[in-house]
Write a protein that holds these residues in place. Structure first.
Motif, PDB file in Angstrom:
ATOM      1  N   UNK A 298      30.064 -37.578 -11.445  1.00  0.00           N
ATOM      2  CA  UNK A 298      31.426 -37.599 -11.982  1.00  0.00           C
ATOM      3  C   UNK A 298      31.813 -39.007 -12.421  1.00  0.00           C
ATOM      4  N   UNK A 299      31.433 -39.990 -11.620  1.00  0.00           N
ATOM      5  CA  UNK A 299      31.724 -41.387 -11.948  1.00  0.00           C
ATOM      6  C   UNK A 299      31.051 -41.785 -13.266  1.00  0.00           C
ATOM      7  N   UNK A 300      29.798 -41.361 -13.458  1.00  0.00           N
ATOM      8  CA  UNK A 300      29.086 -41.669 -14.703  1.00  0.00           C
ATOM      9  C   UNK A 300      29.733 -40.961 -15.892  1.00  0.00           C
ATOM     10  N   UNK A 301      30.228 -39.754 -15.665  1.00  0.00           N
ATOM     11  CA  UNK A 301      30.941 -39.035 -16.725  1.00  0.00           C
ATOM     12  C   UNK A 301      32.237 -39.746 -17.079  1.00  0.00           C
TER      13      UNK A 301
ATOM     14  N   UNK B  12      31.207 -32.684 -18.159  1.00  0.00           N
ATOM     15  CA  UNK B  12      31.164 -31.282 -17.768  1.00  0.00           C
ATOM     16  C   UNK B  12      31.404 -31.282 -16.261  1.00  0.00           C
ATOM     17  N   UNK B  13      31.330 -30.164 -15.618  1.00  0.00           N
ATOM     18  CA  UNK B  13      31.400 -30.186 -14.163  1.00  0.00           C
ATOM     19  C   UNK B  13      30.094 -30.764 -13.633  1.00  0.00           C
ATOM     20  N   UNK B  14      30.151 -31.664 -12.654  1.00  0.00           N
ATOM     21  CA  UNK B  14      28.912 -32.240 -12.114  1.00  0.00           C
ATOM     22  C   UNK B  14      27.906 -31.192 -11.642  1.00  0.00           C
TER      23      UNK B  14
ATOM     24  N   UNK C 149      21.738 -27.686 -14.833  1.00  0.00           N
ATOM     25  CA  UNK C 149      20.997 -27.905 -16.082  1.00  0.00           C
ATOM     26  C   UNK C 149      19.739 -28.725 -15.833  1.00  0.00           C
ATOM     27  N   UNK C 150      19.869 -29.755 -15.003  1.00  0.00           N
ATOM     28  CA  UNK C 150      18.708 -30.603 -14.715  1.00  0.00           C
ATOM     29  C   UNK C 150      17.611 -29.805 -14.015  1.00  0.00           C
ATOM     30  N   UNK C 151      17.981 -29.038 -12.986  1.00  0.00           N
ATOM     31  CA  UNK C 151      16.983 -28.208 -12.291  1.00  0.00           C
ATOM     32  C   UNK C 151      16.345 -27.208 -13.257  1.00  0.00           C
ATOM     33  N   UNK C 152      17.145 -26.627 -14.135  1.00  0.00           N
ATOM     34  CA  UNK C 152      16.615 -25.650 -15.100  1.00  0.00           C
ATOM     35  C   UNK C 152      15.611 -26.303 -16.039  1.00  0.00           C
ATOM     36  N   UNK C 153      15.954 -27.479 -16.554  1.00  0.00           N
ATOM     37  CA  UNK C 153      15.053 -28.199 -17.450  1.00  0.00           C
ATOM     38  C   UNK C 153      13.732 -28.537 -16.777  1.00  0.00           C
TER      39      UNK C 153
END
Length: 198
Positions: free
Chosen positions: A135-138, A146-148, A154-158
């Protein structure tokens, strides 16, 4: 009475890990493991009593190792981009070595009942802290807002998807083992470019 030999026990676990999670022979018998380890089946029963106990021991060892590795990276006091890069690299290396592990973890988790909370208690607190970091980076504009939790899903899916559907993708895109391996080896750059831009 025979004495337990830690090296022999670890050799059986390492062999079973390879058979179950590298070769994908999730239904391998104790005889299959014994043959692969170069030991007799009686020895496996001496250490683990049954095939289910062996699988449970191997699975728990793999799960805890993966969780500890991820938590260690997410806890490191390093820049966010470097942390994501290390996480992606670590996850991909584990998937290359044990392509059937994530599928096994998901299947086992779906079959758990009251053990679910205990199994993920340590990882959950670390993940809550990391979601704040995302969230801080966003908020700083370093990554798309987006929501963290969506960021992590998304990262796990990729990371996981190309491994769990490997045979399907090879058929769908007409790829050889070597061609698909090249795709897998490109994943780190592809994922980092998607998250942070080129």
């Amino acid at each position: 009475m025979a004495t337990r030999d830690n090296k022999t026990e670890q050799h059986i676990i390492d062999t079973a890990m390879r058979v179950f999670f590298s070769e994908g022979r999730l239904n391998a018998t104790t005889q299959d493991i014994a043959d692969a380890a170069g030991v007799n089946r009686t020895l496996i029963h001496y250490y683990f009593r049954s095939r289910d106990q062996l699988f449970d021991a191997v699975f728990e060892c793999a799960r805890l190792t993966a969780l500890a590795e991820s938590n260690n990276i997410l806890s490191e006091p390093i820049p966010f981009r470097k942390k994501i890069e290390k996480f992606v690299e670590s996850f991909l290396n584990r998937l290359k070595t044990y392509p059937y592990l994530e599928m096994s973890i998901t299947t086992a988790f779906n079959e758990m009942k009251e053990e679910k909370d205990a199994a993920f208690m340590n990882g959950r607190s670390r993940m809550k802290e990391f979601l704040k970091e995302i969230q801080h980076e966003m908020d700083k504009g370093n990554i798309r807002k987006t929501k963290p939790v969506h960021f992590m899903i998304n990262l796990f899916s990729l990371l996981v998807y190309p491994f769990i559907v490997r045979p399907l993708n090879m058929q769908l895109f007409g790829l050889t083992e070597q061609e698909y391996e090249k795709i897998v080896n490109e994943r780190k750059k592809v994922i980092m470019d998607l998250i942070f831009g080129q």
